[in-house]
Design a protein around this motif. Sequence first.
Motif, short mmCIF file in Angstrom:
data_model
loop_
_atom_site.label_atom_id
_atom_site.label_comp_id
_atom_site.label_asym_id
_atom_site.label_seq_id
_atom_site.Cartn_x
_atom_site.Cartn_y
_atom_site.Cartn_z
N GLY A 90 48.90 42.67 48.04
CA GLY A 90 48.81 42.45 46.09
C GLY A 90 47.29 42.51 45.34
O GLY A 90 46.66 42.04 45.02
N VAL A 91 46.68 43.55 46.63
CA VAL A 91 45.44 44.04 45.27
C VAL A 91 45.92 44.84 44.46
O VAL A 91 46.10 45.97 45.24
CB VAL A 91 44.43 45.22 46.66
N ASP A 92 45.43 44.64 43.21
CA ASP A 92 45.97 45.69 42.88
C ASP A 92 44.69 46.22 41.62
O ASP A 92 45.01 47.45 41.58
CB ASP A 92 46.53 45.16 41.38
N GLN A 93 43.36 46.44 42.35
CA GLN A 93 42.15 46.53 41.86
C GLN A 93 40.80 46.54 42.55
O GLN A 93 40.82 45.40 44.05
CB GLN A 93 41.68 46.25 40.59
N PHE A 94 40.49 47.74 43.16
CA PHE A 94 39.72 47.92 43.94
C PHE A 94 38.74 48.56 43.29
O PHE A 94 38.70 50.18 42.89
CB PHE A 94 40.71 47.77 44.95
N GLN A 95 37.25 48.22 43.16
CA GLN A 95 36.52 49.33 42.17
C GLN A 95 35.08 48.50 42.87
O GLN A 95 34.18 47.47 42.62
CB GLN A 95 36.90 48.57 40.55
N PHE A 96 34.29 50.02 42.48
CA PHE A 96 33.24 49.45 42.56
C PHE A 96 32.05 50.24 41.25
O PHE A 96 32.97 50.56 40.86
CB PHE A 96 32.00 50.78 43.14
N HIS A 97 31.14 49.23 41.01
CA HIS A 97 30.24 49.42 39.43
C HIS A 97 28.83 49.62 39.77
O HIS A 97 27.89 49.31 40.45
CB HIS A 97 30.54 48.27 38.97
N THR A 98 28.41 50.24 38.92
CA THR A 98 26.82 50.24 38.56
C THR A 98 25.87 49.55 37.89
O THR A 98 27.10 48.95 36.73
CB THR A 98 25.78 52.08 38.56
N PRO A 99 25.07 48.80 37.60
CA PRO A 99 23.96 48.12 36.27
C PRO A 99 24.42 48.58 35.25
O PRO A 99 24.21 49.90 35.53
CB PRO A 99 23.64 47.75 37.00
N PRO A 100 24.17 48.14 34.05
CA PRO A 100 25.22 46.69 34.31
C PRO A 100 26.65 46.10 34.35
O PRO A 100 26.72 45.57 35.34
CB PRO A 100 24.68 46.07 32.67
N ALA A 101 27.45 47.25 34.17
CA ALA A 101 28.85 47.53 34.00
C ALA A 101 29.78 49.20 34.12
O ALA A 101 31.07 48.99 33.26
CB ALA A 101 29.41 45.84 33.43
N THR A 102 29.41 50.12 34.36
CA THR A 102 29.73 50.80 34.56
C THR A 102 30.49 51.10 35.02
O THR A 102 29.95 51.05 37.01
CB THR A 102 28.22 51.74 34.69
N SER A 103 31.82 51.73 35.07
CA SER A 103 32.82 51.81 36.49
C SER A 103 32.26 53.79 37.43
O SER A 103 31.99 54.59 37.15
CB SER A 103 34.05 51.79 36.38
N PHE A 104 32.16 52.69 38.69
CA PHE A 104 31.39 54.01 39.75
C PHE A 104 32.43 54.36 40.64
O PHE A 104 32.31 55.90 40.48
CB PHE A 104 30.95 53.16 40.59
N LEU A 105 33.49 53.35 40.94
CA LEU A 105 34.63 54.38 41.85
C LEU A 105 35.20 53.66 41.74
O LEU A 105 35.41 52.34 41.79
CB LEU A 105 34.29 54.34 42.75
N ARG A 106 36.68 53.53 40.70
CA ARG A 106 38.07 53.13 41.22
C ARG A 106 38.93 53.20 41.95
O ARG A 106 39.42 54.83 42.12
CB ARG A 106 39.43 53.62 39.46
N VAL A 107 38.61 52.62 43.28
CA VAL A 107 39.55 53.03 44.26
C VAL A 107 41.44 53.48 44.41
O VAL A 107 41.88 54.35 44.82
CB VAL A 107 39.29 51.93 45.83
N HIS A 108 41.73 52.93 43.67
CA HIS A 108 43.37 52.27 43.30
C HIS A 108 43.37 53.80 41.73
O HIS A 108 44.31 53.62 41.63
CB HIS A 108 44.23 51.52 42.40
N GLN A 109 42.16 53.47 41.74
CA GLN A 109 42.52 55.23 40.49
C GLN A 109 41.40 56.08 40.06
O GLN A 109 40.74 56.45 39.74
CB GLN A 109 42.52 54.67 39.31
N SER A 110 40.95 56.56 41.70
CA SER A 110 40.07 57.74 41.86
C SER A 110 39.52 58.77 40.16
O SER A 110 38.20 58.93 40.29
CB SER A 110 39.65 58.52 43.34
N ALA A 111 40.71 59.16 39.76
CA ALA A 111 40.36 59.87 38.94
C ALA A 111 39.46 59.84 37.92
O ALA A 111 38.70 60.38 36.82
CB ALA A 111 41.72 60.98 38.64
N LYS A 112 39.46 58.16 37.53
CA LYS A 112 38.82 57.80 36.29
C LYS A 112 37.75 56.94 36.59
O LYS A 112 37.50 55.26 37.90
CB LYS A 112 40.03 56.55 35.63
N PHE A 113 36.40 57.67 35.49
CA PHE A 113 35.18 56.68 36.45
C PHE A 113 34.10 57.15 35.39
O PHE A 113 34.44 57.87 34.33
CB PHE A 113 34.68 57.03 37.74
N GLY A 114 33.06 56.45 34.84
CA GLY A 114 32.29 56.18 34.33
C GLY A 114 32.52 55.39 32.87
O GLY A 114 31.12 55.67 32.09
#
Length: 209
Positions: A90-114
């Motif tokens: 049931g994992v819908d989102q798996f994401q890494f962020h850089t401070p303070p809250a910038t999307s570094f990597l969406r594992v579930h949607q890897s083409a969208k970041f930054g």
Amino acid sequence: MIGAAATALFVLVVAMWIIGGIIDRANERELHAQYDAFNLRLQLESTRAEAMSAVVAKIPAVQDAMAQNDRDALMRLFGAGMASMKSDYGVDQFQFHTPPATSFLRVHQSAKFGDDLSGFRKTVVAANAERKPIVGLESGVAGLGLRGVVPIVSAGRHLGSVEFGLTFGQGFFDEFKRSRNVDVAFRLAGWRWRSCVASAPVMALRLPI
């Protein structure tokens, strides 16, 4: 005769009033029990999201990839497993962020970041600002989810955060209905009503975000 009938009628009315009160109190206790069970389910799922994020945050290869801004390394670690995490856990989102809250990597949607998430992802902002795990029900780009956001730290250096967002949709409510035999109608501030319709007693919840 009339007096006896009046007395019997009075006794009957009083008895019905007492019985009605007993039924109302029993129904109220049942609703409170279901409400508590629903909140407990939310807490357990939020804790599960936090635990998954905490495990990932402690992996040395993850810390190295974040320190080196190596998005590809993170995808090599987790990209292949995303489909099974979604279908089996049931994992819908798996994401890494850089401070303070910038999307570094969406594992579930890897083409969208930054993109900057600070305007609406308060759990991410708080996890990076306070450098501690934050859990809760929150809406994001991919929709509503039970989030667990955990800081990533290496040798005392704060590198960012990792997040798991678990399903909070029809599947969540279907499982609650199956296990508790009760339906839930809920409303989120600024959202339309959503409900699971069935013949079982209905518990209405308003969950503010």
